[in-house]
Design a protein around this motif. Structure first.
Motif, PDB file in Angstrom:
ATOM      1  N   ARG A 197       0.827  -1.211   0.000  1.00  0.00           N
ATOM      2  CA  ARG A 197       0.000   0.000   0.000  1.00  0.00           C
ATOM      3  C   ARG A 197       0.863   1.264   0.000  1.00  0.00           C
ATOM      4  NH1 ARG A 197      -2.497  -4.188   2.194  1.00  0.00           N
ATOM      5  NH2 ARG A 197      -4.774  -4.335   2.299  1.00  0.00           N
ATOM      6  N   LYS A 198       2.113   1.118  -0.427  1.00  0.00           N
ATOM      7  CA  LYS A 198       3.041   2.242  -0.616  1.00  0.00           C
ATOM      8  C   LYS A 198       3.426   2.929   0.692  1.00  0.00           C
ATOM      9  CE  LYS A 198       3.216   2.044  -5.166  1.00  0.00           C
ATOM     10  NZ  LYS A 198       4.455   1.785  -5.912  1.00  0.00           N
ATOM     11  N   ILE A 199       3.556   2.134   1.750  1.00  0.00           N
ATOM     12  CA  ILE A 199       4.062   2.650   3.021  1.00  0.00           C
ATOM     13  C   ILE A 199       5.250   1.786   3.433  1.00  0.00           C
ATOM     14  CG2 ILE A 199       3.587   3.116   5.452  1.00  0.00           C
ATOM     15  CD1 ILE A 199       0.642   3.441   4.705  1.00  0.00           C
ATOM     16  N   LEU A 200       6.399   2.413   3.627  1.00  0.00           N
ATOM     17  CA  LEU A 200       7.600   1.683   4.021  1.00  0.00           C
ATOM     18  C   LEU A 200       7.877   1.866   5.504  1.00  0.00           C
ATOM     19  CD1 LEU A 200      10.153   2.402   1.129  1.00  0.00           C
ATOM     20  CD2 LEU A 200       8.987   0.243   1.615  1.00  0.00           C
ATOM     21  N   VAL A 201       7.996   0.748   6.223  1.00  0.00           N
ATOM     22  CA  VAL A 201       8.515   0.741   7.583  1.00  0.00           C
ATOM     23  C   VAL A 201       9.723  -0.193   7.580  1.00  0.00           C
ATOM     24  CG1 VAL A 201       6.280   1.274   8.614  1.00  0.00           C
ATOM     25  CG2 VAL A 201       6.973  -1.127   8.331  1.00  0.00           C
ATOM     26  N   ARG A 202      10.411  -0.302   8.698  1.00  0.00           N
ATOM     27  CA  ARG A 202      11.624  -1.126   8.728  1.00  0.00           C
ATOM     28  C   ARG A 202      11.346  -2.442   9.443  1.00  0.00           C
ATOM     29  NH1 ARG A 202      17.311   0.290   8.433  1.00  0.00           N
ATOM     30  NH2 ARG A 202      18.247  -1.609   7.599  1.00  0.00           N
ATOM     31  N   TYR A 203      11.753  -3.530   8.796  1.00  0.00           N
ATOM     32  CA  TYR A 203      11.632  -4.861   9.402  1.00  0.00           C
ATOM     33  C   TYR A 203      13.009  -5.495   9.426  1.00  0.00           C
ATOM     34  CZ  TYR A 203      10.654  -9.786  10.064  1.00  0.00           C
ATOM     35  OH  TYR A 203      10.664 -11.074  10.543  1.00  0.00           O
ATOM     36  N   PHE A 204      13.357  -6.085  10.579  1.00  0.00           N
ATOM     37  CA  PHE A 204      14.647  -6.749  10.752  1.00  0.00           C
ATOM     38  C   PHE A 204      14.418  -8.236  11.002  1.00  0.00           C
ATOM     39  CE2 PHE A 204      15.032  -2.387  12.254  1.00  0.00           C
ATOM     40  CZ  PHE A 204      16.173  -1.943  11.620  1.00  0.00           C
ATOM     41  N   GLU A 205      15.235  -9.060  10.381  1.00  0.00           N
ATOM     42  CA  GLU A 205      15.080 -10.503  10.539  1.00  0.00           C
ATOM     43  C   GLU A 205      15.857 -11.061  11.729  1.00  0.00           C
ATOM     44  OE1 GLU A 205      16.075 -12.233   6.809  1.00  0.00           O
ATOM     45  OE2 GLU A 205      14.141 -11.723   5.895  1.00  0.00           O
ATOM     46  N   ASN A 206      16.527 -10.208  12.484  1.00  0.00           N
ATOM     47  CA  ASN A 206      17.223 -10.660  13.688  1.00  0.00           C
ATOM     48  C   ASN A 206      16.243 -11.416  14.593  1.00  0.00           C
ATOM     49  OD1 ASN A 206      18.085 -10.400  16.596  1.00  0.00           O
ATOM     50  ND2 ASN A 206      19.878  -9.471  15.633  1.00  0.00           N
ATOM     51  N   PRO A 207      16.617 -12.604  15.071  1.00  0.00           N
ATOM     52  CA  PRO A 207      15.672 -13.418  15.862  1.00  0.00           C
ATOM     53  C   PRO A 207      15.073 -12.700  17.067  1.00  0.00           C
ATOM     54  CG  PRO A 207      17.581 -14.729  15.250  1.00  0.00           C
ATOM     55  CD  PRO A 207      17.890 -13.321  14.838  1.00  0.00           C
ATOM     56  N   ARG A 208      15.838 -11.817  17.696  1.00  0.00           N
ATOM     57  CA  ARG A 208      15.324 -11.154  18.891  1.00  0.00           C
ATOM     58  C   ARG A 208      14.247 -10.121  18.574  1.00  0.00           C
ATOM     59  NH1 ARG A 208      19.206  -8.715  23.237  1.00  0.00           N
ATOM     60  NH2 ARG A 208      17.198  -8.621  24.324  1.00  0.00           N
ATOM     61  N   ILE A 209      14.226  -9.615  17.355  1.00  0.00           N
ATOM     62  CA  ILE A 209      13.293  -8.534  17.051  1.00  0.00           C
ATOM     63  C   ILE A 209      12.441  -8.829  15.814  1.00  0.00           C
ATOM     64  CG2 ILE A 209      14.590  -6.718  18.204  1.00  0.00           C
ATOM     65  CD1 ILE A 209      15.826  -5.971  15.517  1.00  0.00           C
ATOM     66  N   LYS A 210      12.366 -10.098  15.443  1.00  0.00           N
ATOM     67  CA  LYS A 210      11.603 -10.456  14.241  1.00  0.00           C
ATOM     68  C   LYS A 210      10.103 -10.225  14.400  1.00  0.00           C
ATOM     69  CE  LYS A 210      11.274 -15.375  15.489  1.00  0.00           C
ATOM     70  NZ  LYS A 210       9.828 -15.343  15.758  1.00  0.00           N
ATOM     71  N   ASP A 211       9.642 -10.005  15.623  1.00  0.00           N
ATOM     72  CA  ASP A 211       8.219  -9.754  15.849  1.00  0.00           C
ATOM     73  C   ASP A 211       7.888  -8.266  15.883  1.00  0.00           C
ATOM     74  OD1 ASP A 211       7.705 -12.485  16.050  1.00  0.00           O
ATOM     75  OD2 ASP A 211       8.178 -12.508  18.190  1.00  0.00           O
ATOM     76  N   TYR A 212       8.874  -7.419  15.543  1.00  0.00           N
ATOM     77  CA  TYR A 212       8.690  -5.970  15.641  1.00  0.00           C
ATOM     78  C   TYR A 212       8.907  -5.293  14.293  1.00  0.00           C
ATOM     79  CZ  TYR A 212       9.211  -6.621  20.705  1.00  0.00           C
ATOM     80  OH  TYR A 212       9.054  -7.020  22.017  1.00  0.00           O
TER      81      TYR A 212
END
Length: 351
Positions: free
Chosen positions: A308-323
């Motif tokens: 939907r043309k909105i960029l947020v940041r996602y990290f695949e690090n196991p500790r923060i993969k849910d954020y």
């Protein structure tokens, strides 16, 4: 010790946030300031462009003088850099030999590890608790350099001040306190410079001064530290245009203070609105928030927002993969973000 080439080959390079090639995205993924600088900072630009055949001032004299007034120090206590990342690199090259130790938190700004490993340094990571904070000073006698971000990613909160004081007191090497986001809070650590001769404060104009595209940063420290770092920096590490715009931007403190306050107000609204949409959200001292949806995986939310043309940041690090990490945009951008999240949530409820 591994040869430098092997260190580089075994190092995961830093991955910057996505920079879309079209202008139709709401960009909330790289913590840029959502508001432009005042047009007055471009005064003198045309004249400076006529001089581009000439090298710039190698030590950014006027920029450092302007910074000194803002930071309350002498210009001889300041090293200008090509963004604060340049300051981090210079610090490692100045104070750490290959094989010696660099220390930082787990988790924190991921570039620290990349810089250290590419340099061939040994790395010691200090664990953080389940809120990504420290519950004691950072004690590492082997460390030639300790990187500390405050506010600290991924959450964006300041670290415990008493613990940082003791860290500086007990450190046997250099302590670099990275204050990339300090202008969006009521706290900083510039007073540490008068207490500890082993401290470097790094600052950037990318976030708070709306000139991320110019790459302007600073290291602030005692004269002996700055003298050593000056020996290591690139000959001309800031171009003419960056020096001019950075110098001019410092003259508009009142303008930027209004922007910083506006970002903080929008940040508070974003946090409360996300909580109302069933997100776990950390408080923040930065221009971003760190949030975990209780009803959709973070990776899927990231993808649906991007669609939907909105960029947020996602990290695949196991500790923060849910954020996801969400930069604070304008009120209009955040309103659209919340509208889309609400639509996604409603769609989840009816599938």
């Amino acid at each position: 010790m591994l040869p430098i080439r092997e260190c580089v080959e075994q190092t995961s390079g830093y991955i910057p946030g996505e920079q879309p090639r079209t202008n139709d995205f709401i960009k909330l993924n790289t913590n840029e300031n959502p508001y432009p600088p005042p047009l007055e900072i471009f005064e003198g630009l045309q004249q400076e462009l006529t001089k581009v055949r000439l090298y710039p001032d190698p030590v950014s004299t006027q920029l450092r003088k302007a910074a000194a007034k803002v930071f309350g120090v002498s210009s001889v206590n300041i090293l200008a850099g090509n963004g604060s990342d340049d300051i981090l690199n210079i610090a490692v090259r100045t104070f750490v030999n290959p094989g010696e130790t660099v220390t930082f938190l787990d988790l924190t700004y991921s570039l620290y590890e990349t810089i250290a490993r590419v340099h061939g340094a040994s790395v010691i990571k200090i664990p953080t608790d389940n809120r990504f904070a420290i519950n004691q000073p950072i004690i590492c006698p082997k460390a030639k350099l300790i990187f500390i971000a405050s506010p600290n990613p991924p959450v964006g909160k300041h670290l415990n001040r008493d613990y940082l004081e003791e860290t500086c007191e007990r450190a046997t090497g250099i302590v670099l306190i990275d204050e990339a986001y300090a202008d969006f809070s009521d706290e900083n650590h510039l007073d540490f410079l008068n207490k500890y001769d082993n401290v470097i404060i790094s600052r950037t104009m990318s976030k708070s001064y709306s000139i991320a595209g110019m790459r302007v940063g600073f290291g602030i420290a005692s004269i002996p530290i700055i003298e050593q770092m000056n020996k290591v920096k690139d000959s001309y590490n800031l171009d003419r245009i960056a020096q001019l715009l950075g110098t001019n931007a410092f003259n508009f403190q009142e303008y930027f203070k209004v922007i910083w306050q506006k970002v903080r107000q929008t940040r508070s609204h974003l946090i409360e609105s996300l909580k109302a949409l069933d997100f776990l959200v950390f408080d923040s001292d930065s221009n971003f928030v760190f949030a975990s949806s209780q009803w959709i995986p973070a990776s899927e939310l990231y993808k649906k927002l991007k669609e939907r043309k909105i960029l947020v940041r996602y990290f695949e690090n196991p500790r923060i993969k849910d954020y996801v990490r969400i930069s604070v945009g304008t009120d209009q951008e955040i309103a659209r973000l919340l509208e889309v999240i609400n639509e996604i949530k409603s769609g989840q409820e009816f599938t």
